[in-house]
Design an enzyme around this catalytic site. Structure first.
Site, PDB file in Angstrom:
ATOM      1  N   ASP A  61      31.905  49.651  53.840  1.00 27.20           N
ATOM      2  CA  ASP A  61      33.023  50.596  53.693  1.00 27.20           C
ATOM      3  C   ASP A  61      33.647  50.983  55.037  1.00 27.20           C
ATOM      4  O   ASP A  61      34.292  52.018  55.147  1.00 27.20           O
ATOM      5  CB  ASP A  61      32.577  51.840  52.907  1.00 27.20           C
ATOM      6  CG  ASP A  61      31.453  52.573  53.621  1.00 27.20           C
ATOM      7  OD1 ASP A  61      30.912  52.033  54.605  1.00 27.20           O
ATOM      8  OD2 ASP A  61      31.121  53.696  53.189  1.00 27.20           O
ATOM      9  N   HIS A  76      39.819  31.012  77.323  1.00 25.59           N
ATOM     10  CA  HIS A  76      39.744  32.129  76.377  1.00 25.59           C
ATOM     11  C   HIS A  76      38.353  32.766  76.346  1.00 25.59           C
ATOM     12  O   HIS A  76      37.870  33.213  75.307  1.00 25.59           O
ATOM     13  CB  HIS A  76      40.171  31.675  74.974  1.00 25.59           C
ATOM     14  CG  HIS A  76      41.626  31.358  74.904  1.00 25.59           C
ATOM     15  ND1 HIS A  76      42.169  30.559  73.930  1.00 25.59           N
ATOM     16  CD2 HIS A  76      42.653  31.731  75.690  1.00 25.59           C
ATOM     17  CE1 HIS A  76      43.479  30.446  74.132  1.00 25.59           C
ATOM     18  NE2 HIS A  76      43.787  31.156  75.200  1.00 25.59           N
ATOM     19  N   ASP A 123      41.403  39.201  82.953  1.00 29.36           N
ATOM     20  CA  ASP A 123      42.696  39.145  82.275  1.00 29.36           C
ATOM     21  C   ASP A 123      42.645  40.230  81.214  1.00 29.36           C
ATOM     22  O   ASP A 123      41.997  40.067  80.181  1.00 29.36           O
ATOM     23  CB  ASP A 123      42.901  37.756  81.655  1.00 29.36           C
ATOM     24  CG  ASP A 123      44.264  37.603  80.972  1.00 29.36           C
ATOM     25  OD1 ASP A 123      44.923  38.629  80.705  1.00 29.36           O
ATOM     26  OD2 ASP A 123      44.656  36.456  80.684  1.00 29.36           O
ATOM     27  N   ASP A 134      49.789  42.988  80.319  1.00 26.36           N
ATOM     28  CA  ASP A 134      49.011  41.744  80.392  1.00 26.36           C
ATOM     29  C   ASP A 134      48.887  41.349  81.861  1.00 26.36           C
ATOM     30  O   ASP A 134      49.805  40.772  82.430  1.00 26.36           O
ATOM     31  CB  ASP A 134      49.757  40.660  79.582  1.00 26.36           C
ATOM     32  CG  ASP A 134      48.976  39.363  79.471  1.00 26.36           C
ATOM     33  OD1 ASP A 134      47.841  39.297  79.976  1.00 26.36           O
ATOM     34  OD2 ASP A 134      49.524  38.406  78.892  1.00 26.36           O
ATOM     35  N   HIS A 170      48.004  25.226  81.352  1.00 22.38           N
ATOM     36  CA  HIS A 170      48.777  26.153  80.510  1.00 22.38           C
ATOM     37  C   HIS A 170      50.146  26.417  81.122  1.00 22.38           C
ATOM     38  O   HIS A 170      50.426  26.019  82.245  1.00 22.38           O
ATOM     39  CB  HIS A 170      48.001  27.455  80.256  1.00 22.38           C
ATOM     40  CG  HIS A 170      47.637  28.229  81.495  1.00 22.38           C
ATOM     41  ND1 HIS A 170      48.548  28.979  82.194  1.00 22.38           N
ATOM     42  CD2 HIS A 170      46.456  28.384  82.143  1.00 22.38           C
ATOM     43  CE1 HIS A 170      47.947  29.580  83.206  1.00 22.38           C
ATOM     44  NE2 HIS A 170      46.669  29.221  83.211  1.00 22.38           N
ATOM     45  N   HIS A 188      54.852  33.797  79.116  1.00 24.46           N
ATOM     46  CA  HIS A 188      55.213  33.999  77.719  1.00 24.46           C
ATOM     47  C   HIS A 188      55.948  35.324  77.625  1.00 24.46           C
ATOM     48  O   HIS A 188      55.850  36.165  78.516  1.00 24.46           O
ATOM     49  CB  HIS A 188      53.959  33.995  76.828  1.00 24.46           C
ATOM     50  CG  HIS A 188      52.880  34.943  77.279  1.00 24.46           C
ATOM     51  ND1 HIS A 188      52.911  36.292  77.001  1.00 24.46           N
ATOM     52  CD2 HIS A 188      51.759  34.752  78.032  1.00 24.46           C
ATOM     53  CE1 HIS A 188      51.841  36.876  77.529  1.00 24.46           C
ATOM     54  NE2 HIS A 188      51.135  35.968  78.171  1.00 24.46           N
ATOM     55  N   HIS A 211      51.683  38.113  73.088  1.00 25.19           N
ATOM     56  CA  HIS A 211      52.519  36.915  73.068  1.00 25.19           C
ATOM     57  C   HIS A 211      53.673  37.272  72.148  1.00 25.19           C
ATOM     58  O   HIS A 211      53.605  37.078  70.936  1.00 25.19           O
ATOM     59  CB  HIS A 211      51.747  35.687  72.556  1.00 25.19           C
ATOM     60  CG  HIS A 211      50.622  35.295  73.477  1.00 25.19           C
ATOM     61  ND1 HIS A 211      49.602  34.456  73.098  1.00 25.19           N
ATOM     62  CD2 HIS A 211      50.359  35.636  74.772  1.00 25.19           C
ATOM     63  CE1 HIS A 211      48.766  34.305  74.131  1.00 25.19           C
ATOM     64  NE2 HIS A 211      49.196  35.004  75.142  1.00 25.19           N
ATOM     65  N   GLU A 224      52.182  33.775  85.293  1.00 25.27           N
ATOM     66  CA  GLU A 224      50.729  33.667  85.404  1.00 25.27           C
ATOM     67  C   GLU A 224      50.223  32.260  85.715  1.00 25.27           C
ATOM     68  O   GLU A 224      49.568  31.627  84.897  1.00 25.27           O
ATOM     69  CB  GLU A 224      50.064  34.182  84.123  1.00 25.27           C
ATOM     70  CG  GLU A 224      50.611  33.615  82.823  1.00 25.27           C
ATOM     71  CD  GLU A 224      49.789  34.117  81.621  1.00 25.27           C
ATOM     72  OE1 GLU A 224      48.564  34.013  81.648  1.00 25.27           O
ATOM     73  OE2 GLU A 224      50.422  34.600  80.656  1.00 25.27           O
ATOM     74  N   TYR A 258      42.043  25.796  87.732  1.00 25.08           N
ATOM     75  CA  TYR A 258      40.685  25.820  87.173  1.00 25.08           C
ATOM     76  C   TYR A 258      40.023  24.501  87.539  1.00 25.08           C
ATOM     77  O   TYR A 258      40.444  23.442  87.062  1.00 25.08           O
ATOM     78  CB  TYR A 258      40.752  26.009  85.652  1.00 25.08           C
ATOM     79  CG  TYR A 258      41.725  27.112  85.274  1.00 25.08           C
ATOM     80  CD1 TYR A 258      41.299  28.443  85.223  1.00 25.08           C
ATOM     81  CD2 TYR A 258      43.074  26.837  85.056  1.00 25.08           C
ATOM     82  CE1 TYR A 258      42.201  29.466  84.929  1.00 25.08           C
ATOM     83  CE2 TYR A 258      43.979  27.846  84.765  1.00 25.08           C
ATOM     84  CZ  TYR A 258      43.536  29.154  84.700  1.00 25.08           C
ATOM     85  OH  TYR A 258      44.428  30.152  84.429  1.00 25.08           O
ATOM     86  N   ARG A 287      43.437  32.815  88.330  1.00 27.87           N
ATOM     87  CA  ARG A 287      44.742  33.063  87.707  1.00 27.87           C
ATOM     88  C   ARG A 287      45.260  34.382  88.257  1.00 27.87           C
ATOM     89  O   ARG A 287      44.474  35.319  88.480  1.00 27.87           O
ATOM     90  CB  ARG A 287      44.640  33.108  86.168  1.00 27.87           C
ATOM     91  CG  ARG A 287      45.958  33.374  85.483  1.00 27.87           C
ATOM     92  CD  ARG A 287      45.981  33.027  83.977  1.00 27.87           C
ATOM     93  NE  ARG A 287      45.088  33.847  83.185  1.00 27.87           N
ATOM     94  CZ  ARG A 287      43.914  33.446  82.707  1.00 27.87           C
ATOM     95  NH1 ARG A 287      43.479  32.227  82.956  1.00 27.87           N
ATOM     96  NH2 ARG A 287      43.153  34.250  81.996  1.00 27.87           N
ATOM     97  N   GLU A 310      48.351  37.040  87.295  1.00 23.67           N
ATOM     98  CA  GLU A 310      49.359  37.279  86.247  1.00 23.67           C
ATOM     99  C   GLU A 310      50.018  38.632  86.425  1.00 23.67           C
ATOM    100  O   GLU A 310      49.335  39.658  86.540  1.00 23.67           O
ATOM    101  CB  GLU A 310      48.689  37.249  84.863  1.00 23.67           C
ATOM    102  CG  GLU A 310      49.634  37.613  83.724  1.00 23.67           C
ATOM    103  CD  GLU A 310      49.001  37.468  82.351  1.00 23.67           C
ATOM    104  OE1 GLU A 310      47.779  37.688  82.235  1.00 23.67           O
ATOM    105  OE2 GLU A 310      49.727  37.136  81.405  1.00 23.67           O
TER     106      GLU A 310
HETATM  107 MN   LIG Z   1      49.316  36.427  79.498  1.00 26.96          MN
END
Ligand SMILES: [Mn+2]
Length: 462
Positions: free
Chosen positions: A37, A244, A261, A272, A355, A359, A366, A409, A413, A430, A432
């Site tokens: 619940d 990720h 990040d 972000d 990448h 964005h 995003h 960003e 890597y 990175r 950003e």
């Molecule tokens: Mn981002």
């Protein structure tokens, strides 16, 4: 709230695009069960919030082409409110939210067919709410059953995301104000995490990724942010090469780089920010060399971000700098690959930079909005991808306009790879920042936390 609110203004601007016979249906997000619940913390639907400023669950907005707005919301219920909290209720909603009419949510299935009757076009967001098409179908069936009594049933259904995404892409003054505040809070949180890392290591403590995550959350909440805008990444050492990765339990070791990040959500708007810093407060030589390269590529991307430029321009500027830098650092072999132009042509940088450079950013991290320039949507060209061999259809990238907000960003890597100097192995970097496009350039709203290596080292000193 008065009718001069940003929400009333947005409803008016949207209504003008629905057509005289148009009607739009916008539900907020459903409540979701977590286990037994317990529900997940409720988070409103971004489109619904954009048009109402209303954060309660169980609510729908109906907007007509003539500008008339109707809200359905949870009715006042003192007993339920003792358990679940305050409800605005339909009686207070018109004054509080500036809508023309409000009903109890219990009236939804009865009132909606009446609202849809004699309209030409029904607008709602396609493919965003599970089951919404079925609800609309059911209401339209009720309308259709009344056709023999002279009712007209809407013949056309259209995707409301079209006009709404275009509106959301260019932020208004109210949105920019909130986004600047959100970014400022996140910047402070990053500084806090950097300082804790160095201080704990100096004391000889066992530092874990979650210790730094806790600092982020503390600073977010301390400043009124409701929650992180997305799952925070706190990645120590080689974990930074997992794009990720989440904030987990891995040790943060002396000599590691840490990639964070993370950004807070404030009053419905995301920030972000990514920073990469030495856990102990001092970059090693190879760390610094790679860091300065990523920063130089970000500088180039920032310089390419301005009204009139394409969305892809910052990415191309980034790749130019990275390609040359990877050759200079001998991570890529100039004897095999040739010049930076050759590296770009063959996409040889891709194993280290896989990448895009940014964005859209807004209510969603995003954020919505087409990356293709709408005025040139038919102008296609084809190219062959050098890595996959596939033929890719290009459409002209979006032309940036003042008030659009995007992230910048770049990153690198370096996984253990034969032929790559091992001093760079397992480094993931990175950087950003959040940029508001202006007429002449862009405003970086996330620079409350420094990016220059010297400045990061200075703030991490005891
Ligand atoms: Mn981002």
């Amino acid at each position: 709230m008065t009718n001069n609110s940003p929400y009333a203004d947005r409803r008016a601007r949207l209504a003008a695009q629905l057509g005289a016979g148009g009607i739009a249906i916008v539900p907020t997000a459903p409540e979701r069960q977590r286990n037994r619940d317990s529900d997940y913390l409720f988070r409103h639907d971004s489109y619904f919030f954009y048009l109402t400023g209303f954060t309660e669950p169980n609510a729908w907005l109906v907007l007509e082409g003539n500008g008339r707005s109707t809200l359905f919301c949870a009715p006042k219920d003192l007993e339920r409110e003792i358990w679940d909290g305050y409800r605005l209720g339909p009686e207070a909603a018109p004054h509080a939210l500036g809508v023309d009419a409000a009903w109890s949510i219990d009236e939804l299935d009865k009132q909606m067919p009446r609202l849809l009757e004699n309209r030409e076009v029904v607008w709602y967001n396609f493919a965003t709410h599970k089951g919404l098409e079925t609800r609309v179908d059911q209401w339209l069936q009720t309308v259709r059953a009344r056709v023999r009594y002279g009712a007209i049933c809407p013949e056309e259904q259209r995707d409301l995301c079209g006009p709404l995404d275009e509106m959301r892409l260019v932020k208004d003054a109210h949105e920019l104000d909130v986004m600047r505040k959100a970014a400022a809070i996140s910047a402070k949180a990053h500084i806090r995490a950097m300082k804790l890392s160095a201080n704990m290591l100096r004391k000889g403590d066992d530092v874990r990724e979650y210790h730094l995550d806790a600092e982020l959350l503390h600073e977010f909440r301390l400043n009124g942010s409701q929650y992180p805008a997305y799952g925070s990444i706190v990645a120590a050492g080689a974990n930074a090469c997992v794009l990720h990765y989440r904030a987990d339990v891995a040790p943060v070791k002396d000599g590691d780089l840490v990639l964070i990040d993370a950004g807070c959500e404030l009053d419905g708007y995301a920030s972000d920010i990514t920073r990469t810093f030495p856990a102990n407060g001092r970059f090693t030589g190879p760390q610094r060399a790679l860091y300065d390269l990523v920063l130089a590529s970000q500088d180039a991307a920032v310089a390419a971000t301005k009204a009139g430029a394409r969305f892809t321009d910052p990415h191309e500027a980034t790749v130019k700098v990275l390609a040359q830098g990877l050759l200079d650092l001998k991570i890529l072999d100039a004897k095999k690959l040739g010049t930076a132009e050759d590296v770009i042509e063959q996409r040889a940088y891709f194993p280290f930079y896989m990448h895009r450079t940014g964005h859209w950013l807004g209510m969603d991290v995003h954020d919505c909005g087409s990356y293709v320039e709408p005025s040139q949507i038919g102008e296609t060209s084809e190219r062959k991808d050098p890595l996959s061999g596939e033929t890719i259809t290009n459409r002209p990238s979006r032309i940036l306009r003042p008030g659009m907000v995007l992230t910048i960003e770049p990153g690198l890597y370096v996984r253990p790879t034969e032929g790559v100097p091992d001093e760079f192995w397992n480094l993931g970097i990175r950087i950003e920042d959040d940029a508001v496009v202006t007429e002449t350039g862009c405003e970086l709203i996330s620079r409350g936390v420094p990016v220059k290596a010297d400045e990061i080292e200075a703030l991490m000193k005891a």
